[in-house]
Design a protein around this motif. Structure first.
Motif, PDB file in Angstrom:
ATOM      1  N   ASN A  26      29.685  50.092  44.005  1.00  0.00           N
ATOM      2  CA  ASN A  26      28.517  49.261  42.553  1.00  0.00           C
ATOM      3  C   ASN A  26      27.668  49.783  42.462  1.00  0.00           C
ATOM      4  OD1 ASN A  26      27.012  47.187  42.148  1.00  0.00           O
ATOM      5  ND2 ASN A  26      25.505  47.082  44.455  1.00  0.00           N
ATOM      6  N   THR A  27      27.308  50.665  41.409  1.00  0.00           N
ATOM      7  CA  THR A  27      27.120  51.449  41.373  1.00  0.00           C
ATOM      8  C   THR A  27      25.818  52.185  40.315  1.00  0.00           C
ATOM      9  OG1 THR A  27      25.794  53.989  41.318  1.00  0.00           O
ATOM     10  CG2 THR A  27      27.879  53.448  40.403  1.00  0.00           C
ATOM     11  N   THR A  28      24.342  52.284  39.409  1.00  0.00           N
ATOM     12  CA  THR A  28      23.498  52.198  38.046  1.00  0.00           C
ATOM     13  C   THR A  28      23.757  53.925  37.014  1.00  0.00           C
ATOM     14  OG1 THR A  28      23.537  49.979  38.701  1.00  0.00           O
ATOM     15  CG2 THR A  28      21.964  51.697  36.768  1.00  0.00           C
ATOM     16  N   ILE A  29      23.761  53.616  35.820  1.00  0.00           N
ATOM     17  CA  ILE A  29      24.090  54.732  35.943  1.00  0.00           C
ATOM     18  C   ILE A  29      22.451  55.516  35.435  1.00  0.00           C
ATOM     19  CG2 ILE A  29      24.168  56.749  34.225  1.00  0.00           C
ATOM     20  CD1 ILE A  29      26.008  55.639  36.434  1.00  0.00           C
ATOM     21  N   ASP A  51      33.112  55.163  65.336  1.00  0.00           N
ATOM     22  CA  ASP A  51      32.808  53.879  65.563  1.00  0.00           C
ATOM     23  C   ASP A  51      33.191  53.145  66.253  1.00  0.00           C
ATOM     24  OD1 ASP A  51      30.504  52.520  65.526  1.00  0.00           O
ATOM     25  OD2 ASP A  51      29.866  52.589  63.532  1.00  0.00           O
ATOM     26  N   ASN A  52      32.290  52.500  67.844  1.00  0.00           N
ATOM     27  CA  ASN A  52      33.107  51.616  68.541  1.00  0.00           C
ATOM     28  C   ASN A  52      31.808  50.288  68.460  1.00  0.00           C
ATOM     29  OD1 ASN A  52      31.378  52.768  69.863  1.00  0.00           O
ATOM     30  ND2 ASN A  52      32.503  53.180  71.797  1.00  0.00           N
ATOM     31  N   CYS A  53      30.776  50.119  67.798  1.00  0.00           N
ATOM     32  CA  CYS A  53      29.488  49.128  67.595  1.00  0.00           C
ATOM     33  C   CYS A  53      30.295  47.976  66.983  1.00  0.00           C
ATOM     34  CB  CYS A  53      28.155  49.865  66.573  1.00  0.00           C
ATOM     35  SG  CYS A  53      27.495  51.670  67.486  1.00  0.00           S
ATOM     36  N   GLU A  54      29.687  46.744  67.815  1.00  0.00           N
ATOM     37  CA  GLU A  54      29.863  45.632  66.900  1.00  0.00           C
ATOM     38  C   GLU A  54      29.779  45.461  66.069  1.00  0.00           C
ATOM     39  OE1 GLU A  54      33.258  44.010  68.467  1.00  0.00           O
ATOM     40  OE2 GLU A  54      33.419  46.249  69.574  1.00  0.00           O
ATOM     41  N   ALA A  55      28.104  45.941  65.765  1.00  0.00           N
ATOM     42  CA  ALA A  55      27.433  45.278  65.084  1.00  0.00           C
ATOM     43  C   ALA A  55      27.226  47.049  64.179  1.00  0.00           C
ATOM     44  CB  ALA A  55      26.195  44.668  65.333  1.00  0.00           C
ATOM     45  N   LEU A  56      27.121  46.100  62.823  1.00  0.00           N
ATOM     46  CA  LEU A  56      26.684  47.174  61.985  1.00  0.00           C
ATOM     47  C   LEU A  56      25.356  46.295  60.034  1.00  0.00           C
ATOM     48  CD1 LEU A  56      27.144  49.939  59.728  1.00  0.00           C
ATOM     49  CD2 LEU A  56      28.817  48.059  58.591  1.00  0.00           C
ATOM     50  N   ILE A  57      24.335  47.311  60.548  1.00  0.00           N
ATOM     51  CA  ILE A  57      23.587  46.877  59.589  1.00  0.00           C
ATOM     52  C   ILE A  57      23.478  47.365  58.179  1.00  0.00           C
ATOM     53  CG2 ILE A  57      21.003  46.024  59.312  1.00  0.00           C
ATOM     54  CD1 ILE A  57      20.690  46.086  62.542  1.00  0.00           C
ATOM     55  N   GLY A  58      23.498  46.528  56.982  1.00  0.00           N
ATOM     56  CA  GLY A  58      23.471  47.067  56.111  1.00  0.00           C
ATOM     57  C   GLY A  58      22.541  47.369  55.004  1.00  0.00           C
ATOM     58  N   PHE A  59      21.859  47.457  54.872  1.00  0.00           N
ATOM     59  CA  PHE A  59      20.505  47.550  53.973  1.00  0.00           C
ATOM     60  C   PHE A  59      20.882  48.777  52.336  1.00  0.00           C
ATOM     61  CE2 PHE A  59      19.140  49.259  58.334  1.00  0.00           C
ATOM     62  CZ  PHE A  59      18.603  48.339  58.198  1.00  0.00           C
ATOM     63  N   GLY A  60      20.587  47.353  51.583  1.00  0.00           N
ATOM     64  CA  GLY A  60      20.016  48.066  49.807  1.00  0.00           C
ATOM     65  C   GLY A  60      21.286  46.781  49.200  1.00  0.00           C
ATOM     66  N   ALA A  61      20.883  47.218  47.357  1.00  0.00           N
ATOM     67  CA  ALA A  61      21.740  45.926  47.145  1.00  0.00           C
ATOM     68  C   ALA A  61      23.513  46.198  47.053  1.00  0.00           C
ATOM     69  CB  ALA A  61      21.937  46.184  45.521  1.00  0.00           C
ATOM     70  N   SER A  62      23.515  44.739  47.702  1.00  0.00           N
ATOM     71  CA  SER A  62      25.245  44.781  47.303  1.00  0.00           C
ATOM     72  C   SER A  62      26.152  44.997  49.047  1.00  0.00           C
ATOM     73  CB  SER A  62      26.654  45.229  46.318  1.00  0.00           C
ATOM     74  OG  SER A  62      26.350  46.633  46.986  1.00  0.00           O
ATOM     75  N   ALA A  63      25.138  45.610  49.942  1.00  0.00           N
ATOM     76  CA  ALA A  63      25.603  45.746  51.176  1.00  0.00           C
ATOM     77  C   ALA A  63      26.109  45.126  52.501  1.00  0.00           C
ATOM     78  CB  ALA A  63      24.068  46.348  52.178  1.00  0.00           C
ATOM     79  N   ILE A  64      26.826  45.552  52.801  1.00  0.00           N
ATOM     80  CA  ILE A  64      27.729  44.418  53.616  1.00  0.00           C
ATOM     81  C   ILE A  64      27.329  45.382  55.269  1.00  0.00           C
ATOM     82  CG2 ILE A  64      29.718  43.509  54.811  1.00  0.00           C
ATOM     83  CD1 ILE A  64      31.391  44.024  51.714  1.00  0.00           C
ATOM     84  N   GLY A  65      27.138  43.776  56.205  1.00  0.00           N
ATOM     85  CA  GLY A  65      27.005  44.157  57.632  1.00  0.00           C
ATOM     86  C   GLY A  65      28.161  43.369  58.544  1.00  0.00           C
ATOM     87  N   LYS A  66      27.757  43.032  59.099  1.00  0.00           N
ATOM     88  CA  LYS A  66      28.843  42.636  60.670  1.00  0.00           C
ATOM     89  C   LYS A  66      28.116  42.470  61.845  1.00  0.00           C
ATOM     90  CE  LYS A  66      33.436  42.491  62.419  1.00  0.00           C
ATOM     91  NZ  LYS A  66      32.401  42.113  64.145  1.00  0.00           N
TER      92      LYS A  66
END
Length: 450
Positions: free
Chosen positions: A67-70, A312-327
């Motif tokens: 997901n990117t923009t030129i 990476d063994n972290c249970e939580a992933l925090i996503g920042f930015g447009a379209s970012a996925i977290g868990k």
């Protein structure tokens, strides 16, 4: 038999299983309020990972699935970074403390499209709002064609200790076919510059299945890449989905390798890298034995997330930015994908969550089986079912995909252990799919199995 099965499954559309359930199952039922609640339940001492998405590039690579923009101008990027900073502050305030962080990944797009001062300020904000531990991994994706000396210095000064370089191929004819001209000299100079400033851990991304690509050119690309001694190489199969990614229509589908050739390419690349001393990590990654991925694999601690294979063994992933996925432990969330919608939400003081998925206990159990298969090529079904309170028989009895995998020799049961035959490791996604209860809902959104 191996080549026959590889060819037979070559056209099958299957997830890469960087998550389970996969992103097509996300829905608006998980919104900003749900995510805010999930953030508030993070344990105070529990380390998390951060992902920051910078969706801008100077030119479009026709194979790209990101997901990117030129943008030829810097102003849209600066405006986006202002919004990104506000999102970071907002999420940190929802958590209510400086959560410890073990991994930070800057992705895109081209995150190094930022001005050095902007990047330094962004990392400073992360360190101010989160507790980035001393031995944290800070990784960034790089386009060698646009990186500057000043940005390299900013990266090192900000604590970046791993860089991932988009290489794809060194074959000039293939580069022309995908609108990405990148010379060997450009890549080699970037690698040397990274090492001069002290960024020693270096990854390469390679792609097979590209237009006009041959088995020979794949092996020649590997041979050239090895002269630069990267620590890791991720080797992905090109996913041609022009209905989803409109710019891929610029690729002449008539010169794409057929399924049999794709099989030959991926096998040839793997053989060349293993012969050079790299360990094959899961399905599509290769690492030197002393690299963290190699160590994690040997210790059965390898994980899989949206960046692929990871230690990476972290249970939580925090996503920042447009379209970012977290868990989080509760489920997945994804931000608004359109930059304008993302900016509008954040500017209004709202979290950017547009959709997500709330995990059930069964989802977690199936996800554990799939992850172990993808990482270790085996899974202890009895142990995993007991851990999540699942009925072993309900998962396996009458499971047509699993029965077919047994009949075709892709997998076998060894006591409690479901094991993918090593000679069929390239088809591990076929076996993993046997535990995906949602697969039939969106098979065409996924990439080819090989």
């Amino acid at each position: 038999m191996q080549s026959t099965l590889l060819s037979a499954y070559g056209e099958a559309r299957l997830p890469r299983y960087t998550s389970y359930p996969t992103a097509p199952l996300f829905s608006a039922a998980v919104d900003e309020n749900v995510y805010a609640g999930w953030l508030s339940t993070l344990s105070p001492g529990e380390p998390v990972s951060l992902y920051l998405h910078v969706p801008f590039c100077r030119s479009m690579c026709w194979y790209c699935g990101c997901n990117t923009t030129i943008s030829a101008r810097d102003e849209p990027i600066a405006s986006y970074l202002d919004v990104l900073r506000r999102e970071i502050e907002m999420v940190a305030s929802r958590i209510g403390r400086r959560q410890p962080v073990k991994h930070v990944h800057f992705g895109g797009g081209t995150p190094t499209i930022m001005k050095p001062a902007q990047f330094i300020a962004l990392v400073h904000l992360l360190r101010d709002r989160f507790d980035i531990v001393d031995d944290a991994e800070l990784a960034i994706e790089i386009d060698p064609r646009t990186i500057t000396r000043e940005m390299l210095a900013a990266m090192r000064g900000s604590g970046i200790n791993r860089a991932s370089l988009g290489v794809q191929t060194f074959d000039w004819k293939v580069q022309q076919s995908i609108n990405r001209i990148q010379s060997l000299e450009c890549t080699a100079e970037t690698v040397a510059a990274l090492r001069r400033v002290g960024i020693k851990r270096i990854n390469f991304d390679l792609i097979y299945g590209l237009p006009n690509q041959t088995v020979q050119s794949c092996v020649e690309t590997v041979t050239t890449a090895l002269t630069m001694k990267p620590d890791r190489l991720a080797v992905f199969g090109y996913a041609h989905v022009p209905d989803v990614k409109k710019h891929q229509r610029l690729i002449d589908a008539k010169v794409l390798p057929d399924s049999a050739t794709r099989v030959e390419q991926t096998v040839a690349i793997a053989d060349a890298l293993v012969a050079a001393g790299y360990r094959q990590i899961g399905l599509d990654c290769f690492a030197l034995p002393n690299d963290e991925l190699g160590v994690a694999q040997a210790a059965r601690r390898l994980r899989r997330n949206f960046q692929g294979y990871t230690s990476d063994n972290c249970e939580a992933l925090i996503g920042f930015g447009a379209s970012a996925i977290g868990k989080t432990k509760s489920g997945y969330v994804q931000n608004e994908a359109v930059i304008g919608n993302y900016s509008t939400r954040i500017s209004a003081g709202r979290l950017a969550t547009a959709r997500g998925y709330r995990l059930t206990t069964e989802d977690r159990g199936r996800a554990a089986i799939i992850e172990r298969l993808m990482c270790d090529f085996e899974a202890n079904l009895t142990e995993i079912c007991a851990r999540y309170g699942l009925d072993h028989a309900e998962l396996t009895d009458g499971n047509e995909r699993l029965s077919r995998a047994f009949d075709e020799g892709l997998a076998e049961m060894d006591g409690n252990i479901l094991r993918v035959q090593s000679k069929h490791r390239f088809l591990v996604r076929v076996v993993a799919a046997a535990f995906d209860s949602y697969l039939e809902r969106s098979p065409r959104t996924h990439s080819k199995a090989v």
